[in-house]
Each structure stands twice: as C-alpha cells, then as structure tokens.
Design a protein around this motif. Structure first.
Motif, short mmCIF file in Angstrom:
data_model
loop_
_atom_site.label_atom_id
_atom_site.label_comp_id
_atom_site.label_asym_id
_atom_site.label_seq_id
_atom_site.Cartn_x
_atom_site.Cartn_y
_atom_site.Cartn_z
N CYS A 189 0.99 -0.98 -0.01
CA CYS A 189 0.03 0.16 -0.09
C CYS A 189 0.73 1.40 -0.22
O CYS A 189 0.71 2.12 -0.68
CB CYS A 189 -0.99 -0.12 1.29
N ALA A 190 1.56 1.29 1.00
CA ALA A 190 2.50 2.61 0.89
C ALA A 190 3.62 2.68 -0.26
O ALA A 190 3.71 3.99 -0.71
CB ALA A 190 3.43 2.40 2.27
N TYR A 191 3.91 1.71 -0.48
CA TYR A 191 4.99 1.92 -1.83
C TYR A 191 4.40 2.26 -3.18
O TYR A 191 4.65 3.20 -3.87
CB TYR A 191 5.76 0.29 -2.27
N PHE A 192 3.31 1.54 -3.28
CA PHE A 192 2.39 2.09 -4.65
C PHE A 192 1.64 3.51 -4.20
O PHE A 192 1.60 4.04 -5.30
CB PHE A 192 1.24 1.06 -4.91
N TRP A 193 1.20 3.68 -3.08
CA TRP A 193 0.81 5.07 -2.70
C TRP A 193 1.75 6.29 -3.16
O TRP A 193 1.53 7.26 -3.68
CB TRP A 193 0.35 5.30 -1.38
N GLU A 194 3.17 6.05 -2.65
CA GLU A 194 3.91 6.90 -2.79
C GLU A 194 4.57 7.02 -4.17
O GLU A 194 4.79 8.04 -4.87
CB GLU A 194 5.34 6.68 -1.94
N LEU A 195 4.38 6.02 -4.93
CA LEU A 195 4.99 5.97 -6.37
C LEU A 195 3.86 6.56 -7.18
O LEU A 195 4.38 7.26 -8.24
CB LEU A 195 4.99 4.64 -6.62
N TRP A 196 2.60 6.37 -6.98
CA TRP A 196 1.51 6.60 -8.12
C TRP A 196 0.65 7.76 -7.67
O TRP A 196 -0.30 8.20 -8.09
CB TRP A 196 1.00 5.49 -8.50
N ASP A 248 -1.75 1.61 10.88
CA ASP A 248 -1.66 2.90 10.72
C ASP A 248 -1.85 3.27 9.15
O ASP A 248 -2.42 4.28 8.86
CB ASP A 248 -0.44 3.40 11.30
N ILE A 249 -1.43 2.46 8.16
CA ILE A 249 -1.14 2.59 7.02
C ILE A 249 -2.62 2.16 6.27
O ILE A 249 -3.17 2.92 5.39
CB ILE A 249 0.03 1.92 6.37
N LEU A 250 -2.93 0.84 6.62
CA LEU A 250 -4.17 0.30 6.20
C LEU A 250 -5.61 0.93 6.43
O LEU A 250 -6.44 0.96 5.76
CB LEU A 250 -4.09 -1.33 6.02
N SER A 251 -5.50 1.49 7.61
CA SER A 251 -6.74 1.91 7.91
C SER A 251 -7.18 3.11 7.13
O SER A 251 -8.42 3.47 6.98
CB SER A 251 -6.67 2.53 9.46
#
Length: 337
Positions: A189-196, A248-251
């Motif tokens: 989630c965090a990786y794709f969110w930061e990238l895209w 904290d990220i997935l919520s």
C-alpha cells in the motif's frame, strides 16, 4: 478467462532457496540489528560484507536473535542468523507443521513450540527475550516494539521494485493482497501510494474466514483481536492481532476487506500447478493463493464484482507470497480431488 484484461502474478516461490518473499525481510532486519550491536561495541557501523567475512564473530556469536512465526518469517530470520554467525531461537505455535519447524532447525535455529496460537507465541517470544537478553526481530509491531518491523517491511520493497520493472511501469487497477498481521499489505500500500499517488490501484485485503483481524478492525474502526483457534489452511495468515504500524497505513489506504472460503485454497493451488490455458505451471503454497482465490470468487459473483469495480478493463496485481514451504502438504493439496 475470468473477465479481466490482465493479471500480473508476482511469483515468490523461488526466492533464494527459502521459497517465500519473507526471505527479503527477516534476514535484512537481522543484518541491521547486528550492525547496530557491533557499532555499540566498536563505535563504527560495519558493512554487511564485513559481517559476512566474519570480522566480528567474537561479538556476533554471543548474540541471540529471536522471533515468533507461522513459518516463513522465522525461516528468513534463521537463514540470516546462520549467514551472519549469531544464535537463533524461534517460537512456533501448535499448528505450525513439522516440516516447517524442521526447515528452521536445518538452518541452525532452536525451535520452541508452544501450545497456544500465533499471537500467544508472539507474546511468549517477547517475554522470554526481555528476560534473557535476546533481540526480537519480528514482522509484526505492537506497543513498545515499533522500529525493527520497519526494517522487515523495507526488505519487502525489493520485490515491489522488481514488480514495477516487470510490469513495464504499467499501473494496475486492483491489488488483491493477503492480510495476516498486515505487514506486507501495508508495505505494498505505502509503496504504490508513494509511487503513483492518486493513480494508485484499489487495494483489496484478503484473509481467511477465521483469521480476519484486519476486516474486523476495519468494521470497528480500530484494531480488533480475533479470538479462537484461527484455524485455516493458509497457515501464514493465521493471525488474530493486527500489526499497529500496518494498521496505521491500511486504515486509510485499504479500500476493501474480503475473506475467502477454505475450499477455494486447494482448488486455486491446483489451477496454478496445472497451468491454465497455456500458462506455465506455478508452485504456489497455501498462503500464496488467497489473492487469486478472492479474485476468482468475486468474478463469479456479479454483485461482488460490481462492488469492487471489476470489469473487462481491470488489470490485477497479485502477490504469490510462497511456494511449497511444506512439500508434503503441498503435494497432498494439489492432489486433492
């Protein structure tokens, strides 16, 4: 053909010789801890190659790394400890297979089986570590233990970087990702969110019906513990408590939470093992197939497919997290009629 444009299946069944993506996280976090401990003694942070060259064996052989595991994380930790020359103690719960315990012992780990479930093994490992001066390298976070799991998750980003390259930078519309405590799901989630950013794919968390702590936490709006035996074929997902860091990220980053029926697990393993419509066979362990099983189930239910925004233009990313980490059980499951 299940009515989507494309499926990318990231196959981790041959990762090193450990047959799981977990090899990327545990061993890396072990290395980071050993670097820190050598620095405390010498005043200089050593390079990984210095540790591999056994320049600090007099320090490292006195250190004991420990964790609790369903199997794959512990195997990665044990492998790291064997490589780097420190001691290793792994806690497993009552449902971890003998083959998975033996795989960790073959890497030099002392394996302690408790009579409770996974969450109880996490608590036992933590309690004993505090009493005996061991270093916990866990892939789940909890109150008072937040930093080391960040290194574990950082190790996982290797496979995500590979995935971007292998997809030729094309952006999926959906990600179906296994839950567990949420560690790898939050990393994805965090990786794709930061990238895209806003173009990131819809993130769908998949869990066993009896070990759905992320789904229950989403319903409650805060972390919830799922009690009971956590009985599931998907041994790597038999978790009743979420990782605080992951939550904290997935919520805020996860879009949907699904459970999959146990009966779909061997069927999906067989589908991959046989190869579909000219596809090459894929070795996928029990915990690897949750995402694909959920996608197939959703596409067979028009109401679910519509709710998830699935159609003929959907491009799906699925992480096949493991191969046959218990070869005997794998053969039994792919042979089931």
């Amino acid at each position: 053909d299940i009515g989507v444009a494309k499926i990318w299946y990231k196959d981790e069944s041959q990762r090193f010789h450990l047959k799981s993506f977990k090899a990327l996280g545990g061993a890396y976090a072990v290395a980071r801890q050993l670097q820190a401990r050598v620095a405390e003694v010498t005043g200089v942070v050593p390079g990984i190659q210095d540790i591999l060259d056994h320049k600090f064996d007099d320090i490292l052989r006195q250190l004991v790394i420990s964790c609790a595991t369903d199997g794959n994380h512990g195997r990665s930790v044990a492998w790291g400890c064997q490589m780097f020359g420190c001691q290793c103690v792994i806690y497993i719960h009552r449902d971890v297979s003998i083959a998975r315990a033996q795989a960790m012992e073959a890497l030099g780990a002392k394996v302690i089986r408790i009579t409770g479930n996974y969450d109880e093994s996490v608590k036992q490992a933590d309690s004993d570590a505090k009493q005996l001066g061991r270093i916990i390298v866990s892939d789940t976070s909890y109150e008072g233990y937040m930093e080391i799991p960040k290194d574990v998750a950082l190790g996982y980003t290797v496979l995500l970087s590979e995935s971007i390259e292998q997809m030729d930078s094309e952006i999926p519309t959906h990600v179906f990702i296994q839950g567990g405590v949420g560690g790898v799901a939050s990393a994805v989630c965090a990786y794709f969110w930061e990238l895209w950013g806003e173009r990131r794919p819809r993130l769908i968390i998949v869990e066993p019906e009896k070990a759905n702590c992320l789904q229950e936490s989403a319903r409650a709006g805060s972390p919830v513990t799922v009690e009971g035996d956590l009985d599931t074929l998907m041994a790597g997902l038999a978790c009743g408590e979420v990782s605080i860091l992951a939550w904290d990220i997935l919520s805020i980053g996860a879009n949907d939470f699904l459970t999959v029926n146990e009966e779909t697990v061997p069927l999906t393993m067989q589908l991959l093992a046989l190869g579909f419509d000219g596809d090459p066979p894929i070795e996928a362990g029990e915990s690897a197939v949750g995402g694909l099983a959920a996608l197939i189930s959703a596409q067979n239910n028009p109401e679910y497919a519509q709710a998830l925004g699935l159609d003929e233009n959907s491009r799906i990313y699925i992480l096949g997290t493991e191969g046959a980490t218990d070869p005997e059980l794998y053969q039994q499951l792919i042979s089931t009629k």
